[in-house]
Motif scaffolding. Structure first.
Motif, PDB file in Angstrom:
ATOM      1  N   GLU A  57       0.601  -1.197  -0.073  1.00 26.03           N
ATOM      2  CA  GLU A  57       0.483  -0.068  -0.089  1.00 26.03           C
ATOM      3  C   GLU A  57       0.977   1.549   0.263  1.00 26.03           C
ATOM      4  O   GLU A  57       1.870   1.208   0.838  1.00 26.03           O
ATOM      5  CB  GLU A  57      -0.556  -0.085   1.021  1.00 26.03           C
ATOM      6  CG  GLU A  57      -2.051  -0.876   1.367  1.00 26.03           C
ATOM      7  CD  GLU A  57      -2.506  -1.319   2.877  1.00 26.03           C
ATOM      8  OE1 GLU A  57      -2.199  -0.606   3.108  1.00 26.03           O
ATOM      9  OE2 GLU A  57      -3.413  -2.192   2.343  1.00 26.03           O
ATOM     10  N   ILE A  58       0.612   2.014  -0.474  1.00 27.57           N
ATOM     11  CA  ILE A  58       1.366   3.947  -1.209  1.00 27.57           C
ATOM     12  C   ILE A  58       0.156   4.476  -0.068  1.00 27.57           C
ATOM     13  O   ILE A  58      -0.757   5.019  -0.727  1.00 27.57           O
ATOM     14  CB  ILE A  58       1.580   4.155  -2.038  1.00 27.57           C
ATOM     15  CG1 ILE A  58       3.116   3.197  -2.582  1.00 27.57           C
ATOM     16  CG2 ILE A  58       2.012   5.175  -2.072  1.00 27.57           C
ATOM     17  CD1 ILE A  58       2.956   2.918  -3.974  1.00 27.57           C
ATOM     18  N   THR A  59       0.606   5.467   0.612  1.00 27.69           N
ATOM     19  CA  THR A  59      -0.820   6.737   0.960  1.00 27.69           C
ATOM     20  C   THR A  59      -0.020   7.820   0.918  1.00 27.69           C
ATOM     21  O   THR A  59       1.356   8.247   1.063  1.00 27.69           O
ATOM     22  CB  THR A  59      -0.784   6.562   2.879  1.00 27.69           C
ATOM     23  OG1 THR A  59      -0.907   5.436   3.085  1.00 27.69           O
ATOM     24  CG2 THR A  59      -1.921   7.625   3.600  1.00 27.69           C
ATOM     25  N   PRO A  60      -0.639   8.466   0.100  1.00 29.27           N
ATOM     26  CA  PRO A  60       0.134   9.879  -0.279  1.00 29.27           C
ATOM     27  C   PRO A  60       0.231  10.789   0.886  1.00 29.27           C
ATOM     28  O   PRO A  60      -0.606  10.760   1.657  1.00 29.27           O
ATOM     29  CB  PRO A  60      -1.631  10.411  -1.484  1.00 29.27           C
ATOM     30  CG  PRO A  60      -2.479   9.154  -1.640  1.00 29.27           C
ATOM     31  CD  PRO A  60      -1.901   8.256  -0.375  1.00 29.27           C
ATOM     32  N   THR A  61       0.653  11.738   0.955  1.00 30.07           N
ATOM     33  CA  THR A  61       0.890  12.140   2.633  1.00 30.07           C
ATOM     34  C   THR A  61       1.137  13.795   1.995  1.00 30.07           C
ATOM     35  O   THR A  61       1.466  14.671   3.248  1.00 30.07           O
ATOM     36  CB  THR A  61       2.555  12.622   2.300  1.00 30.07           C
ATOM     37  OG1 THR A  61       3.317  12.560   1.180  1.00 30.07           O
ATOM     38  CG2 THR A  61       2.658  10.717   3.140  1.00 30.07           C
ATOM     39  N   GLY A  62       0.624  13.832   0.844  1.00 23.88           N
ATOM     40  CA  GLY A  62      -0.139  15.538   0.100  1.00 23.88           C
ATOM     41  C   GLY A  62       1.202  16.108  -0.388  1.00 23.88           C
ATOM     42  O   GLY A  62       1.815  15.045  -1.232  1.00 23.88           O
ATOM     43  N   GLU A  63       1.115  17.742  -0.367  1.00 21.25           N
ATOM     44  CA  GLU A  63       2.023  18.085  -1.352  1.00 21.25           C
ATOM     45  C   GLU A  63       3.772  18.397  -0.641  1.00 21.25           C
ATOM     46  O   GLU A  63       4.369  18.138  -1.252  1.00 21.25           O
ATOM     47  CB  GLU A  63       1.916  20.280  -1.037  1.00 21.25           C
ATOM     48  CG  GLU A  63       0.715  19.639  -1.728  1.00 21.25           C
ATOM     49  CD  GLU A  63       0.348  22.069  -2.155  1.00 21.25           C
ATOM     50  OE1 GLU A  63       1.312  21.966  -2.390  1.00 21.25           O
ATOM     51  OE2 GLU A  63      -0.901  21.662  -2.393  1.00 21.25           O
ATOM     52  N   VAL A  64       4.085  18.031   0.355  1.00 22.01           N
ATOM     53  CA  VAL A  64       5.662  17.766   1.462  1.00 22.01           C
ATOM     54  C   VAL A  64       5.204  16.408   1.692  1.00 22.01           C
ATOM     55  O   VAL A  64       4.870  15.911   2.784  1.00 22.01           O
ATOM     56  CB  VAL A  64       5.625  18.552   2.574  1.00 22.01           C
ATOM     57  CG1 VAL A  64       6.896  18.371   3.085  1.00 22.01           C
ATOM     58  CG2 VAL A  64       5.323  20.091   1.751  1.00 22.01           C
ATOM     59  N   ALA A  65       6.128  15.940   1.329  1.00 19.52           N
ATOM     60  CA  ALA A  65       6.449  14.062   2.143  1.00 19.52           C
ATOM     61  C   ALA A  65       7.829  14.544   3.474  1.00 19.52           C
ATOM     62  O   ALA A  65       8.306  15.062   3.611  1.00 19.52           O
ATOM     63  CB  ALA A  65       7.567  13.828   1.193  1.00 19.52           C
ATOM     64  N   THR A  66       6.966  13.748   4.575  1.00 20.16           N
ATOM     65  CA  THR A  66       7.909  13.880   5.783  1.00 20.16           C
ATOM     66  C   THR A  66       8.358  12.788   5.469  1.00 20.16           C
ATOM     67  O   THR A  66       7.624  11.451   5.444  1.00 20.16           O
ATOM     68  CB  THR A  66       6.690  14.398   6.946  1.00 20.16           C
ATOM     69  OG1 THR A  66       5.624  13.109   7.379  1.00 20.16           O
ATOM     70  CG2 THR A  66       6.184  15.154   6.594  1.00 20.16           C
ATOM     71  N   GLY A  67       9.559  12.664   6.757  1.00 24.51           N
ATOM     72  CA  GLY A  67       9.802  11.387   7.320  1.00 24.51           C
ATOM     73  C   GLY A  67      11.390  11.343   8.237  1.00 24.51           C
ATOM     74  O   GLY A  67      11.315  12.469   8.949  1.00 24.51           O
TER      75      GLY A  67
END
Length: 72
Positions: A57-67
């Protein structure tokens, strides 16, 4: 004869085309399948790669990827 467009879903279809994952996170080849579904308020894409066999599964994070960045 063409089927009339159901205007209730036009925005959802456009968001799907914009956000659907296109490449496998395992091998970077084009995905064989990406099916969108919702879990509560979270959009998810169930994906499968025919090249390397990866599924997940891939969950979109919006405009900014956080990690996070691992300690050095």
């Amino acid at each position: 004869m063409s089927t009339p467009v159901d205007r209730r879903f036009v925005a959802d279809a456009a968001a799907h085309r914009r956000d659907v994952p296109r490449y496998c996170p395992g091998c970077a080849v084009g995905l064989g399948m990406a099916t969108e579904f919702w879990e509560a308020e979270e959009r998810r894409f169930y994906c499968s790669c025919t090249a390397c066999g990866w599924t997940g599964e891939i969950t979109p994070t919006g405009e900014v990827a956080t990690g996070h960045e691992p300690e050095h």
